[in-house]
Design an enzyme around this catalytic site. Structure first.
Site, PDB file in Angstrom:
ATOM      1  N   ASP A  67      -3.243  45.147  28.174  1.00  0.00           N
ATOM      2  CA  ASP A  67      -4.592  45.625  28.478  1.00  0.00           C
ATOM      3  C   ASP A  67      -5.600  45.282  27.389  1.00  0.00           C
ATOM      4  O   ASP A  67      -5.229  44.842  26.295  1.00  0.00           O
ATOM      5  CB  ASP A  67      -4.571  47.148  28.738  1.00  0.00           C
ATOM      6  CG  ASP A  67      -3.733  47.919  27.709  1.00  0.00           C
ATOM      7  OD1 ASP A  67      -3.411  47.342  26.653  1.00  0.00           O
ATOM      8  OD2 ASP A  67      -3.416  49.081  27.971  1.00  0.00           O
ATOM      9  N   ASP A 136      -1.215  61.627  29.125  1.00  0.00           N
ATOM     10  CA  ASP A 136      -1.253  61.944  30.563  1.00  0.00           C
ATOM     11  C   ASP A 136      -0.225  61.129  31.353  1.00  0.00           C
ATOM     12  O   ASP A 136      -0.287  61.061  32.584  1.00  0.00           O
ATOM     13  CB  ASP A 136      -2.668  61.734  31.131  1.00  0.00           C
ATOM     14  CG  ASP A 136      -3.160  60.300  30.962  1.00  0.00           C
ATOM     15  OD1 ASP A 136      -2.368  59.432  30.533  1.00  0.00           O
ATOM     16  OD2 ASP A 136      -4.345  60.038  31.273  1.00  0.00           O
ATOM     17  N   HIS A 138       0.215  57.865  31.244  1.00  0.00           N
ATOM     18  CA  HIS A 138      -0.151  56.495  31.651  1.00  0.00           C
ATOM     19  C   HIS A 138       0.647  55.438  30.911  1.00  0.00           C
ATOM     20  O   HIS A 138       1.034  55.632  29.755  1.00  0.00           O
ATOM     21  CB  HIS A 138      -1.669  56.246  31.537  1.00  0.00           C
ATOM     22  CG  HIS A 138      -2.216  56.143  30.142  1.00  0.00           C
ATOM     23  ND1 HIS A 138      -3.232  56.933  29.686  1.00  0.00           N
ATOM     24  CD2 HIS A 138      -1.919  55.313  29.116  1.00  0.00           C
ATOM     25  CE1 HIS A 138      -3.525  56.597  28.441  1.00  0.00           C
ATOM     26  NE2 HIS A 138      -2.744  55.620  28.064  1.00  0.00           N
ATOM     27  N   GLU A 143      -4.089  54.962  34.628  1.00  0.00           N
ATOM     28  CA  GLU A 143      -4.358  56.387  34.525  1.00  0.00           C
ATOM     29  C   GLU A 143      -3.805  57.135  35.736  1.00  0.00           C
ATOM     30  O   GLU A 143      -3.515  56.521  36.766  1.00  0.00           O
ATOM     31  CB  GLU A 143      -5.878  56.608  34.454  1.00  0.00           C
ATOM     32  CG  GLU A 143      -6.537  55.977  33.227  1.00  0.00           C
ATOM     33  CD  GLU A 143      -6.265  56.748  31.940  1.00  0.00           C
ATOM     34  OE1 GLU A 143      -5.224  57.433  31.839  1.00  0.00           O
ATOM     35  OE2 GLU A 143      -7.096  56.655  31.017  1.00  0.00           O
TER      36      GLU A 143
HETATM   37  C1  GLP Z   1      -3.431  53.350  25.079  1.00  0.00           C
HETATM   38  C2  GLP Z   1      -2.759  52.068  25.546  1.00  0.00           C
HETATM   39  C3  GLP Z   1      -1.346  52.319  26.014  1.00  0.00           C
HETATM   40  C4  GLP Z   1      -0.610  53.156  24.990  1.00  0.00           C
HETATM   41  C5  GLP Z   1      -1.306  54.481  24.804  1.00  0.00           C
HETATM   42  C6  GLP Z   1      -0.581  55.401  23.847  1.00  0.00           C
HETATM   43  O1  GLP Z   1      -3.997  54.082  26.072  1.00  0.00           O
HETATM   44  N1  GLP Z   1      -3.488  51.443  26.600  1.00  0.00           N
HETATM   45  O2  GLP Z   1      -0.691  51.078  26.219  1.00  0.00           O
HETATM   46  O3  GLP Z   1       0.721  53.352  25.393  1.00  0.00           O
HETATM   47  O4  GLP Z   1      -2.597  54.204  24.316  1.00  0.00           O
HETATM   48  O5  GLP Z   1      -1.026  55.164  22.536  1.00  0.00           O
HETATM   49  P1  GLP Z   1      -0.276  55.645  21.240  1.00  0.00           P
HETATM   50  O6  GLP Z   1       0.959  54.813  21.160  1.00  0.00           O
HETATM   51  O7  GLP Z   1      -1.223  55.330  20.120  1.00  0.00           O
HETATM   52  O8  GLP Z   1       0.000  57.078  21.404  1.00  0.00           O
END
Ligand code: GLP
Length: 258
Positions: A67, A136, A138, A143
């Protein structure tokens, strides 16, 4: 779904790095799907170390990132392009032309998304996909409410996600409202999936993803449908699993299992 529980996140990341290294040693021209966020950072550090000390070779590897924020150019320090260079690409021998990330500044996103999906197919599909998970539930930026058959497209970010990711920006107001993301359907086509989660704040999302129903309300739960998905959790992220002891027992017995 294989659930592995480790004493700490470093151990989980080391185990993930060993699985990635096995993949690259077995197939040097592997196609990797990569994630951003804090969860895969220790894995990337370990891969850099393996590249330096064991000669882990990325010269034939192709990568596709999940992404990117809409509106951030490649050179923006908050972009996922910049993140990937900073945490991995600048330290391994990957060929620049083999690195794919969704564009946050396309003039025609619909065409770009179709092009991106096509490049994945032309590369032979993703052999191993690395994932984190949002609070959440995702995966990528899929989402709650995302179709479980979704493909690469633009998503509106949930307020919770913008708040969670505000730590990378000066303020929450600077967090983009939209992102371009691989779909759940795109992710499920990867041959092998590794999901890393650390900390108590992921425990509820992990419980729902592993033990809840398969639902668009927690898009990580779609991994229950995947034939080769492994979750690598630290103890805190695994804390709310009612099957925690069973998973730990399997993990202990696994090397001896028939
Ligand atoms: C973002 C990314 C996800 C990731 C998530 C969790 O939203 N798009 O790919 O898994 O953050 O982030 P973190 O690993 O910093 O908790």
């Amino acid at each position: 779904m294989r659930v592995l529980i480790f004493d700490n996140h470093q151990e989980a990341s080391d185990a993930a790095a060993n699985i990635v290294a096995e993949q690259l040693n077995a197939k040097p021209d592997s196609v990797l799907g990569l994630a951003t966020g804090s969860s895969p950072v220790a894995l990337y550090e370990r891969l850099i170390e393996k590249h330096r000390s064991e000669g882990l070779d990325f010269s034939l590897v192709t990568t596709f990132n999940l992404d990117e924020y809409i509106g951030l150019s490649k050179s923006d320090p908050q972009s996922y392009h910049a993140f990937m260079h900073q945490h991995l690409f600048d330290y391994i021998n990957i060929a620049e032309q083999n690195i794919y990330l969704p564009s946050g500044t396309s003039e025609n996103y619909r065409a770009f998304c179709q092009w991106y999906e096509k490049q994945i197919v032309l590369a032979g599909g993703i052999d191993l996909q690395v994932l984190g998970i949002g609070t959440d539930g995702h995966i990528a930026f899929n989402e709650p409410g995302s179709s479980l058959g979704s493909r690469t497209r633009i998503k509106t970010l949930a307020e919770q996600t913008r708040k969670d990711n505000a730590r990378y920006f000066d303020s929450v107001d600077d967090v983009p409202h939209y992102a371009i993301t691989m779909g759940v359907g795109t992710i499920l086509e990867a041959r092998k999936i590794l999901l890393l989660a650390k900390g108590k704040k992921k425990a509820a999302a992990i419980r729902e993803a592993v033990e809840g129903p398969v639902t668009a309300m927690n898009t990580a739960s779609a991994l229950q449908l995947h034939p080769d998905a492994t979750l690598l959790l630290d103890r805190k992220a695994a804390e709310e699993l009612s099957l925690k002891d069973y998973f730990l027992e399997i993990q202990k017995k696994e090397p001896k299992a028939p």
